[in-house]
Design a protein around this motif. Sequence first.
Motif, PDB file in Angstrom:
ATOM      1  N   PHE A 177      79.683  30.953  41.420  1.00  0.00           N
ATOM      2  CA  PHE A 177      79.052  29.824  42.100  1.00  0.00           C
ATOM      3  C   PHE A 177      80.034  29.288  43.133  1.00  0.00           C
ATOM      4  N   LYS A 180      79.850  24.462  47.106  1.00  0.00           N
ATOM      5  CA  LYS A 180      78.800  23.456  47.239  1.00  0.00           C
ATOM      6  C   LYS A 180      78.053  23.205  45.924  1.00  0.00           C
ATOM      7  N   ALA A 181      78.385  23.963  44.877  1.00  0.00           N
ATOM      8  CA  ALA A 181      77.743  23.739  43.574  1.00  0.00           C
ATOM      9  C   ALA A 181      78.250  22.472  42.905  1.00  0.00           C
ATOM     10  N   LEU A 200      77.611  18.341  39.460  1.00  0.00           N
ATOM     11  CA  LEU A 200      77.030  19.635  39.796  1.00  0.00           C
ATOM     12  C   LEU A 200      75.733  19.442  40.575  1.00  0.00           C
ATOM     13  N   THR A 201      75.592  20.195  41.646  1.00  0.00           N
ATOM     14  CA  THR A 201      74.385  20.133  42.469  1.00  0.00           C
ATOM     15  C   THR A 201      73.442  21.288  42.162  1.00  0.00           C
ATOM     16  N   GLU A 202      73.863  22.177  41.252  1.00  0.00           N
ATOM     17  CA  GLU A 202      73.054  23.328  40.868  1.00  0.00           C
ATOM     18  C   GLU A 202      73.029  23.452  39.349  1.00  0.00           C
ATOM     19  N   HIS A 203      71.970  24.059  38.848  1.00  0.00           N
ATOM     20  CA  HIS A 203      71.895  24.383  37.424  1.00  0.00           C
ATOM     21  C   HIS A 203      72.639  25.701  37.216  1.00  0.00           C
ATOM     22  N   LEU A 204      73.744  25.660  36.485  1.00  0.00           N
ATOM     23  CA  LEU A 204      74.573  26.847  36.309  1.00  0.00           C
ATOM     24  C   LEU A 204      74.337  27.547  34.976  1.00  0.00           C
ATOM     25  N   LYS A 210      72.447  21.020  36.172  1.00  0.00           N
ATOM     26  CA  LYS A 210      72.559  20.219  37.388  1.00  0.00           C
ATOM     27  C   LYS A 210      72.696  18.747  37.004  1.00  0.00           C
TER      28      LYS A 210
END
Length: 242
Positions: A177, A180-181, A200-204, A210
């Motif tokens: 990732f 920007k994540a 976190l800006t993403e679901h990892l 997120k």
Amino acid sequence: MQLIDTSFSVPLLGQCELLLCHFYPQHWDANTPKQYQIDVPQYLLEKAVDKRLAEYVAGRHLAKTLLQRLNIGAQVERDEKTRAPIWPQGIVGSISHSKGIAACAVQRQTKIAGIGIDIEHWTPAKTAASISKEVWLPEEQHLLNHIDWSFEQALTVVFSAKEALYKALHPQVGKFFGFKAARLCLQSGDSNSGSLCFELTEHLHTAVPKGAVFKLAYYCSDDWVVTGIELEHKKQAQKSRD
């Protein structure tokens, strides 16, 4: 001439010691692994340049020192495919290096769930300008405007912190990732040391969704910054009794 200087610690992490050392790649020779009693994989000896071999030995030397303090005699091996360290059973750790300085932190898995550290020399102005859009958003930079850092220093601190976060989370996430994540959302401290919080800006991962927030520490010298995070074990919810 010796490859590695005397190691030293800096106050960064709470549950484990952060150990650093200066090293000199120009002093590498064929006897270096034996001198420091570090097993270097044969494929690395055959393919890697002296600078890379010096980094490997310096980082493993620190790891070996910290493991011995935990009464563990095993060495840290290397995954040939991912190039990541393979820690002894029940141990979590992280290694980083930058232009002649190495850093390592190690702890038992019973105390922390994971760890990530990163050390970076201050990024040159031209390089910082060229990578800034990949590393952070304008609002992240604005959160650091009150600190007595140059643009290059602020960018380096955020770059390093996101690298450390990646190292801590990747074993659990299991995939790449990007910068920007994670978005800087809070800062505390001054130009010498403090903490940074990233959302976190993403679901990892199901365990790393997120919106999750992680707090990292930073410590600055005149020439470099080191950042780190210790992941706590998640508390298990107690089952209610009927």
